[in-house]
Motif scaffolding. Structure first.
Motif, PDB file in Angstrom:
ATOM      1  N   LEU A 123     107.030 -51.430  97.701  1.00 49.48           N
ATOM      2  CA  LEU A 123     106.352 -50.314  98.345  1.00 49.48           C
ATOM      3  C   LEU A 123     107.436 -49.503  99.056  1.00 49.48           C
ATOM      4  O   LEU A 123     107.951 -49.936 100.086  1.00 49.48           O
ATOM      5  CB  LEU A 123     105.319 -50.813  99.362  1.00 49.48           C
ATOM      6  CG  LEU A 123     103.898 -51.061  98.875  1.00 49.48           C
ATOM      7  CD1 LEU A 123     103.064 -51.675  99.988  1.00 49.48           C
ATOM      8  CD2 LEU A 123     103.268 -49.760  98.415  1.00 49.48           C
ATOM      9  N   VAL A 135      99.211 -46.548 107.475  1.00 52.72           N
ATOM     10  CA  VAL A 135      98.441 -46.403 106.241  1.00 52.72           C
ATOM     11  C   VAL A 135      98.993 -47.295 105.134  1.00 52.72           C
ATOM     12  O   VAL A 135      98.243 -47.892 104.361  1.00 52.72           O
ATOM     13  CB  VAL A 135      98.425 -44.929 105.773  1.00 52.72           C
ATOM     14  CG1 VAL A 135      97.678 -44.783 104.447  1.00 52.72           C
ATOM     15  CG2 VAL A 135      97.803 -44.039 106.836  1.00 52.72           C
ATOM     16  N   VAL A 136     100.315 -47.390 105.030  1.00 57.37           N
ATOM     17  CA  VAL A 136     100.965 -48.166 103.974  1.00 57.37           C
ATOM     18  C   VAL A 136     101.978 -49.149 104.582  1.00 57.37           C
ATOM     19  O   VAL A 136     102.866 -48.727 105.323  1.00 57.37           O
ATOM     20  CB  VAL A 136     101.701 -47.247 102.972  1.00 57.37           C
ATOM     21  CG1 VAL A 136     102.406 -48.074 101.894  1.00 57.37           C
ATOM     22  CG2 VAL A 136     100.736 -46.266 102.331  1.00 57.37           C
ATOM     23  N   ARG A 166      97.759 -43.410  99.815  1.00 55.02           N
ATOM     24  CA  ARG A 166      97.529 -44.751  99.272  1.00 55.02           C
ATOM     25  C   ARG A 166      97.638 -44.774  97.750  1.00 55.02           C
ATOM     26  O   ARG A 166      98.194 -45.712  97.166  1.00 55.02           O
ATOM     27  CB  ARG A 166      96.154 -45.253  99.707  1.00 55.02           C
ATOM     28  CG  ARG A 166      96.054 -45.581 101.197  1.00 55.02           C
ATOM     29  CD  ARG A 166      94.771 -46.348 101.499  1.00 55.02           C
ATOM     30  NE  ARG A 166      94.688 -46.674 102.922  1.00 55.02           N
ATOM     31  CZ  ARG A 166      94.045 -45.942 103.821  1.00 55.02           C
ATOM     32  NH1 ARG A 166      93.431 -44.817 103.448  1.00 55.02           N
ATOM     33  NH2 ARG A 166      94.016 -46.308 105.095  1.00 55.02           N
ATOM     34  N   GLU A 214      95.019 -39.364 103.568  1.00 58.01           N
ATOM     35  CA  GLU A 214      95.304 -40.794 103.541  1.00 58.01           C
ATOM     36  C   GLU A 214      95.044 -41.376 102.148  1.00 58.01           C
ATOM     37  O   GLU A 214      95.775 -42.266 101.687  1.00 58.01           O
ATOM     38  CB  GLU A 214      94.454 -41.524 104.572  1.00 58.01           C
ATOM     39  CG  GLU A 214      94.883 -41.259 106.015  1.00 58.01           C
ATOM     40  CD  GLU A 214      94.144 -42.135 107.011  1.00 58.01           C
ATOM     41  OE1 GLU A 214      93.592 -43.181 106.596  1.00 58.01           O
ATOM     42  OE2 GLU A 214      94.108 -41.774 108.201  1.00 58.01           O
ATOM     43  N   LYS A 215      94.026 -40.851 101.487  1.00 62.71           N
ATOM     44  CA  LYS A 215      93.749 -41.334 100.135  1.00 62.71           C
ATOM     45  C   LYS A 215      94.886 -41.001  99.189  1.00 62.71           C
ATOM     46  O   LYS A 215      95.308 -41.844  98.375  1.00 62.71           O
ATOM     47  CB  LYS A 215      92.437 -40.730  99.617  1.00 62.71           C
ATOM     48  CG  LYS A 215      92.059 -41.207  98.224  1.00 62.71           C
ATOM     49  CD  LYS A 215      90.730 -40.611  97.760  1.00 62.71           C
ATOM     50  CE  LYS A 215      90.374 -41.101  96.366  1.00 62.71           C
ATOM     51  NZ  LYS A 215      89.083 -40.534  95.886  1.00 62.71           N
ATOM     52  N   ARG A 238     100.467 -46.920  95.384  1.00 65.77           N
ATOM     53  CA  ARG A 238      99.866 -48.042  94.664  1.00 65.77           C
ATOM     54  C   ARG A 238     100.882 -48.689  93.722  1.00 65.77           C
ATOM     55  O   ARG A 238     101.546 -48.003  92.933  1.00 65.77           O
ATOM     56  CB  ARG A 238      98.659 -47.557  93.873  1.00 65.77           C
ATOM     57  CG  ARG A 238      97.849 -48.654  93.188  1.00 65.77           C
ATOM     58  CD  ARG A 238      96.623 -48.050  92.524  1.00 65.77           C
ATOM     59  NE  ARG A 238      95.726 -47.447  93.532  1.00 65.77           N
ATOM     60  CZ  ARG A 238      94.828 -46.519  93.258  1.00 65.77           C
ATOM     61  NH1 ARG A 238      94.731 -46.037  92.020  1.00 65.77           N
ATOM     62  NH2 ARG A 238      94.043 -46.042  94.212  1.00 65.77           N
TER      63      ARG A 238
END
Length: 435
Positions: free
Chosen positions: A97, A168-169, A85, A81-82, A89
């Motif tokens: 996005l 998540v996004v 993200r 997940e990191k 960004r």
């Protein structure tokens, strides 16, 4: 050409009743009943037999099972997940996005790099199927990852994965480029086209219509939808109900599906009909690519002719011009109007041709490659086979020019020069071989 230069290049880049009545008789009714029963039984066995024949023919078919139907993928977790993200960004004010499906593909790689370069948040998704050399897709993936774009290995039919990504996004846009490409391959493996181009597109739309907020969607249709249309140049309003291949039929189906989701759910949808895209990092199944490979190997290359020695021509469109059209479609896409899967008001629905407006005979393409490679091609003149290929393509781009500011600037000579330079650099690097 160094890898950094390669990265930079991409970034810039439709009774009459009888007169007499018979007395009603139970005997006659029984005869009719038994006769009808016999007929029903007979046809039931006939249909059952046909179903069994179809079943056994399907199960014994030699067509390969698409790799993306049988593979499993791993995803999820805090570290995953990191990465998602970080890749998504936004670095520019008012940046988008964007979820790019088919991100390791030819167009997907260039579009992802261009979006990232201008500061948009970008996340890629690709199943890395083996329709063509997967090492080329992995090399594209490596380029994108060095520029900060994370490509998730997964399938667009995986609803759970797509749903998780939107959790998540909060994507504002989806650039849907994932598809089973190629006209001729459909005769070998038709199920892969239904799986990717129809079922996969529906899966993406299903997740998007339920997302809150709903993203705007730009997706890749194809010039193939014009099929057997003989009116040139092709205009978006021309008939597209005569597909010449299964690939074209699935892309046409996609346009109808897009209309449905726009009408029912308020999704903002823009379809882009690409015309013979070419350039660095291209697809090995495209003529300009394997012509280059076979000319260098001294192998004969097929030059197709239509009936009565008719010229076969294509509206070759350079990848940088296609990328500009894709980004312009994203930038001008209006917001979707639904919420929670329910439409609130009408939403934007568009379709545009993205071509070069200058059809070039395939024989001329070969002549240019001969000059660039400094090798004489061994030409084999053949009749255009009945495998889905059409004689010519020619785009009318007036709508895209007017509404997207689309203006192709790269001629075939220049575009092929860039491609040949990349090809020689990529395959002369020592650890790759042209398939």
């Amino acid at each position: 050409m160094s890898q950094m230069k390669l990265i930079s290049h991409i970034d810039n880049i439709p009774s009459t009743p009888g007169k007499f009545k018979m007395e009603k008789s139970p005997y006659i009714h029984r005869l009719r009943f038994h006769s009808s029963l016999a007929k029903l039984t007979f046809w039931s066995f006939v249909f059952l037999g046909l179903i069994l024949v179809f079943f056994f023919r399907s199960t014994t078919s030699s067509s390969p099972i698409p790799s993306d139907l049988s593979r499993t993928y791993s995803w999820g977790g805090l570290a995953w997940e990191k990465r998602v993200r970080v890749s998504a960004r936004i670095r520019a004010s008012n940046g988008l996005l964007v979820l790019v499906t088919g991100a390791a593909g030819f167009v997907g790689t260039h579009v992802s790099a261009a979006l990232k370069s201008r500061g948009d948040g970008v996340l890629g998704l690709d199943n890395f199927n083996d329709y063509y050399d997967t090492s080329l897709k992995r090399a594209r993936q490596a380029l994108l990852e060095r520029s900060g774009v994370f490509i998730i290995e997964g399938d667009i039919n995986d609803i759970a994965l797509l749903t998780k990504l939107f959790e998540v996004v909060p994507f504002t846009h989806v650039m849907h480029l994932a598809a089973q490409a190629g006209v001729r391959y459909a005769m070998e493996n038709p199920s892969s086209y239904v799986h990717s181009n129809i079922a996969g597109f529906v899966s993406v739309l299903e997740v998007c219509k339920s997302a809150n907020p709903q993203p705007a969607i730009v997706w890749a249709s194809s010039s193939s939808v014009y099929g057997l249309n003989t009116k040139v140049p092709f205009l978006e309003k021309d008939r597209t109900d005569q597909p010449a291949s299964l690939y074209a039929a699935t892309k046409k189906a996609g346009e109808e599906i897009a209309h449905t989701y726009n009408h029912i759910y308020g999704l903002s949808l823009t379809g882009l009909r690409f015309f013979t895209v070419y350039g660095p990092w291209g697809r090995p199944d495209m003529a300009y690519f394997f012509f280059t490979r076979d000319i260098l190997r001294g192998k004969s290359i097929p030059i197709f002719e239509a009936a009565d020695h008719g010229t076969v021509a294509r509206d070759f469109t350079y990848i940088d011009d296609i990328v500009k059209g894709c980004l312009a479609a994203l930038d001008t896409a209006e917001k979707s109007t639904g919420s929670g899967g329910k439409k609130k008001r009408s939403a934007q629905l568009r379709v545009y041709n993205l071509g070069n407006t200058s059809p070039v005979p395939v024989s001329n393409l070969v002549s240019i490659l001969e000059r660039l490679l400094k090798v004489k091609a061994k030409r084999s003149i053949m009749k255009l086979p009945r495998n889905g290929d059409v004689q010519f393509t020619h785009a009318n781009i007036s709508s895209a020019q007017r509404e997207l500011g689309y203006k192709p600037t790269t001629d075939l000579q220049t575009g092929l020069k860039n491609f040949v330079r990349w090809y020689l650099s990529y395959y002369d690097s020592g650890n790759k071989s042209a398939q």
